[in-house]
Scaffold this motif. Structure first.
Motif, PDB file in Angstrom:
ATOM      1  N   SER A   1       0.820  -1.194   0.000  1.00  0.00           N
ATOM      2  CA  SER A   1       0.000   0.000   0.000  1.00  0.00           C
ATOM      3  C   SER A   1       0.875   1.274   0.000  1.00  0.00           C
ATOM      4  CB  SER A   1      -0.925  -0.076   1.211  1.00  0.00           C
ATOM      5  OG  SER A   1      -1.788   0.971   1.207  1.00  0.00           O
ATOM      6  N   THR A   2       1.702   1.387   1.040  1.00  0.00           N
ATOM      7  CA  THR A   2       2.650   2.514   1.094  1.00  0.00           C
ATOM      8  C   THR A   2       4.091   2.012   1.149  1.00  0.00           C
ATOM      9  OG1 THR A   2       2.670   2.601   3.522  1.00  0.00           O
ATOM     10  CG2 THR A   2       0.991   3.915   2.396  1.00  0.00           C
ATOM     11  N   SER A   3       4.247   0.716   1.337  1.00  0.00           N
ATOM     12  CA  SER A   3       5.587   0.138   1.468  1.00  0.00           C
ATOM     13  C   SER A   3       5.958  -0.662   0.231  1.00  0.00           C
ATOM     14  CB  SER A   3       5.661  -0.750   2.716  1.00  0.00           C
ATOM     15  OG  SER A   3       4.862  -1.898   2.546  1.00  0.00           O
TER      16      SER A   3
ATOM     17  N   ASN B   1       6.663  13.176   6.751  1.00  0.00           N
ATOM     18  CA  ASN B   1       7.023  11.795   7.083  1.00  0.00           C
ATOM     19  C   ASN B   1       5.799  10.888   7.226  1.00  0.00           C
ATOM     20  OD1 ASN B   1       9.363  10.142   7.421  1.00  0.00           O
ATOM     21  ND2 ASN B   1       8.774   9.828   9.555  1.00  0.00           N
TER      22      ASN B   1
ATOM     23  N   LYS C   1       6.967  -9.861   4.362  1.00  0.00           N
ATOM     24  CA  LYS C   1       6.427  -8.647   5.012  1.00  0.00           C
ATOM     25  C   LYS C   1       5.786  -9.036   6.338  1.00  0.00           C
ATOM     26  CE  LYS C   1       2.739  -5.168   4.242  1.00  0.00           C
ATOM     27  NZ  LYS C   1       3.274  -3.851   4.533  1.00  0.00           N
TER      28      LYS C   1
ATOM     29  N   SER D   1       8.397  -9.848   8.947  1.00  0.00           N
ATOM     30  CA  SER D   1       9.038  -8.637   9.442  1.00  0.00           C
ATOM     31  C   SER D   1       8.117  -7.893  10.418  1.00  0.00           C
ATOM     32  CB  SER D   1       9.408  -7.754   8.254  1.00  0.00           C
ATOM     33  OG  SER D   1       9.947  -6.542   8.700  1.00  0.00           O
TER      34      SER D   1
HETATM   35  C1  LIG Z   1       8.686   3.761   8.316  1.00  0.00           C
HETATM   36  C2  LIG Z   1       7.668   4.766   8.923  1.00  0.00           C
HETATM   37  C3  LIG Z   1       7.493   5.941   7.961  1.00  0.00           C
HETATM   38  C4  LIG Z   1       6.334   4.018   9.069  1.00  0.00           C
HETATM   39  O1  LIG Z   1       5.446   4.928   9.637  1.00  0.00           O
HETATM   40  P1  LIG Z   1       4.126   4.434  10.423  1.00  0.00           P
HETATM   41  O2  LIG Z   1       3.423   5.635  10.893  1.00  0.00           O
HETATM   42  O3  LIG Z   1       4.497   3.396  11.397  1.00  0.00           O
HETATM   43  O4  LIG Z   1       3.273   3.871   9.249  1.00  0.00           O
HETATM   44  P2  LIG Z   1       2.445   2.536   9.072  1.00  0.00           P
HETATM   45  O5  LIG Z   1       2.263   1.745  10.310  1.00  0.00           O
HETATM   46  O6  LIG Z   1       1.229   2.962   8.308  1.00  0.00           O
HETATM   47  O7  LIG Z   1       3.386   1.685   8.091  1.00  0.00           O
HETATM   48  C5  LIG Z   1       3.592   2.106   6.772  1.00  0.00           C
HETATM   49  C6  LIG Z   1       3.917   0.872   5.943  1.00  0.00           C
HETATM   50  O8  LIG Z   1       5.179   0.366   6.361  1.00  0.00           O
HETATM   51  C7  LIG Z   1       5.069  -1.011   6.659  1.00  0.00           C
HETATM   52  N1  LIG Z   1       6.030  -1.310   7.705  1.00  0.00           N
HETATM   53  C8  LIG Z   1       6.300  -0.580   8.804  1.00  0.00           C
HETATM   54  N2  LIG Z   1       7.250  -1.201   9.530  1.00  0.00           N
HETATM   55  C9  LIG Z   1       7.576  -2.323   8.860  1.00  0.00           C
HETATM   56  C10 LIG Z   1       8.493  -3.379   9.096  1.00  0.00           C
HETATM   57  N3  LIG Z   1       9.261  -3.420  10.189  1.00  0.00           N
HETATM   58  N4  LIG Z   1       8.553  -4.389   8.197  1.00  0.00           N
HETATM   59  C11 LIG Z   1       7.803  -4.381   7.086  1.00  0.00           C
HETATM   60  N5  LIG Z   1       6.921  -3.404   6.800  1.00  0.00           N
HETATM   61  C12 LIG Z   1       6.814  -2.401   7.680  1.00  0.00           C
HETATM   62  C13 LIG Z   1       3.605  -1.156   7.113  1.00  0.00           C
HETATM   63  O9  LIG Z   1       3.198  -2.513   7.010  1.00  0.00           O
HETATM   64  C14 LIG Z   1       2.918  -0.271   6.108  1.00  0.00           C
HETATM   65  O10 LIG Z   1       2.892  -0.956   4.854  1.00  0.00           O
HETATM   66  P3  LIG Z   1       1.666  -0.843   3.809  1.00  0.00           P
HETATM   67  O11 LIG Z   1       1.068   0.534   3.916  1.00  0.00           O
HETATM   68  O12 LIG Z   1       2.306  -1.058   2.486  1.00  0.00           O
HETATM   69  O13 LIG Z   1       0.722  -1.949   4.157  1.00  0.00           O
HETATM   70  C15 LIG Z   1       8.126   5.281  10.329  1.00  0.00           C
HETATM   71  O14 LIG Z   1       8.190   4.177  11.220  1.00  0.00           O
HETATM   72  C16 LIG Z   1       9.501   5.941  10.267  1.00  0.00           C
HETATM   73  O15 LIG Z   1       9.628   7.091   9.889  1.00  0.00           O
HETATM   74  N6  LIG Z   1      10.549   5.210  10.664  1.00  0.00           N
HETATM   75  C17 LIG Z   1      11.915   5.740  10.613  1.00  0.00           C
HETATM   76  C18 LIG Z   1      12.472   5.572   9.203  1.00  0.00           C
HETATM   77  C19 LIG Z   1      13.919   5.997   9.134  1.00  0.00           C
HETATM   78  O16 LIG Z   1      14.284   7.002   9.699  1.00  0.00           O
HETATM   79  N7  LIG Z   1      14.712   5.189   8.414  1.00  0.00           N
HETATM   80  C20 LIG Z   1      16.088   5.424   8.294  1.00  0.00           C
HETATM   81  C21 LIG Z   1      16.791   4.751   9.416  1.00  0.00           C
HETATM   82  S1  LIG Z   1      18.462   5.259   9.492  1.00  0.00           S
END
Ligand SMILES: CC(C)(COP(=O)(O)OP(=O)(O)OC[C@H]1O[C@@H](n2cnc3c(N)ncnc32)[C@H](O)[C@@H]1OP(=O)(O)O)[C@@H](O)C(=O)NCCC(=O)NCCS
Length: 170
Positions: A85-87, A121, A147, A150
């Motif tokens: 969806s978003t990933s 973000n 997925k 994870s």
């Molecule tokens: C990644 C991030 C944007 C997700 O935000 P969130 O508010 O938790 O959003 P959601 O729960 O709606 O998840 C978004 C998508 O990511 C997926 N996702 C989140 N964590 C995941 C994980 N550990 N493994 C697999 N998929 C994951 C969700 O399943 C969802 O997928 P979909 O929309 O395709 O079904 C947020 O956790 C973030 O900003 N993390 C830090 C990222 C970062 O700084 N990375 C660099 C590290 S150095």
């Protein structure tokens, strides 16, 4: 309706030499250096598919099968294996390429999850992905399982809510 793109449209290739300051005490490439290159290539592939800013959400798997020596030419290939969806799941294949003999050794691979985000973000939706080759179809079909694994391991999903893995956990 969501638009759709071929997985191959995200294909990204990064080619670089291993310099002395990027090696360990055995004069082979330092693992963290290779991980950084893989993360960069995967981010570009995810951004090409989504045409958005992307962030690494998870490194689902990395294996190191074959050491890469100082001076070696490293080719990192990254491509979206499946968009959700978003990933997006991105598959990275790493090769040690000998430009003189043309020999190519598959040294390792990694599987990443990236999320497309807006300026705040906040996750945004991405196009669907269309696999074409046998390998692309195989990776696409297995991506939901990875997925879910994870998400379960990161505490974001209850095993009972999994479609593909609940039998393993419940
Ligand atoms: C990644 C991030 C944007 C997700 O935000 P969130 O508010 O938790 O959003 P959601 O729960 O709606 O998840 C978004 C998508 O990511 C997926 N996702 C989140 N964590 C995941 C994980 N550990 N493994 C697999 N998929 C994951 C969700 O399943 C969802 O997928 P979909 O929309 O395709 O079904 C947020 O956790 C973030 O900003 N993390 C830090 C990222 C970062 O700084 N990375 C660099 C590290 S150095």
């Amino acid at each position: 309706m969501k638009n759709s793109k071929k997985c191959s449209e995200s294909h990204t290739v990064m080619t670089n030499i291993v310099l002395p300051n990027e090696t360990n005490s055995l004069n082979n490439m330092f693992g963290g250096e290779l991980l950084a290159r893989m993360d960069r290539a995967a981010a570009i592939a995810a951004s090409r598919h989504s045409q958005s800013t992307v962030v690494t959400a998870s490194v689902n798997h990395v294996s190191f099968k074959y050491p890469i020596p100082e001076g070696g030419v490293v080719v990192v290939e990254a491509q979206v294996s499946r968009a959700f969806s978003t990933s997006m799941e991105i598959y990275c294949d790493v090769w040690l390429d000998n430009p003189i003999t043309k020999e190519k050794i598959h040294t390792n691979e990694g599987i990443y999850t990236f999320v497309a985000v807006d300026k705040n973000n906040k996750p945004v939706s991405v196009p669907e992905s269309e696999p074409e080759t046998e390998q692309e179809i195989e990776r696409y079909n297995a991506a939901l399982r990875r997925k879910e694994l994870s998400l379960i391991l990161s505490g974001r999903m209850k095993p009972a809510d999994s479609v593909e893995l609940r039998k393993l956990f419940v």
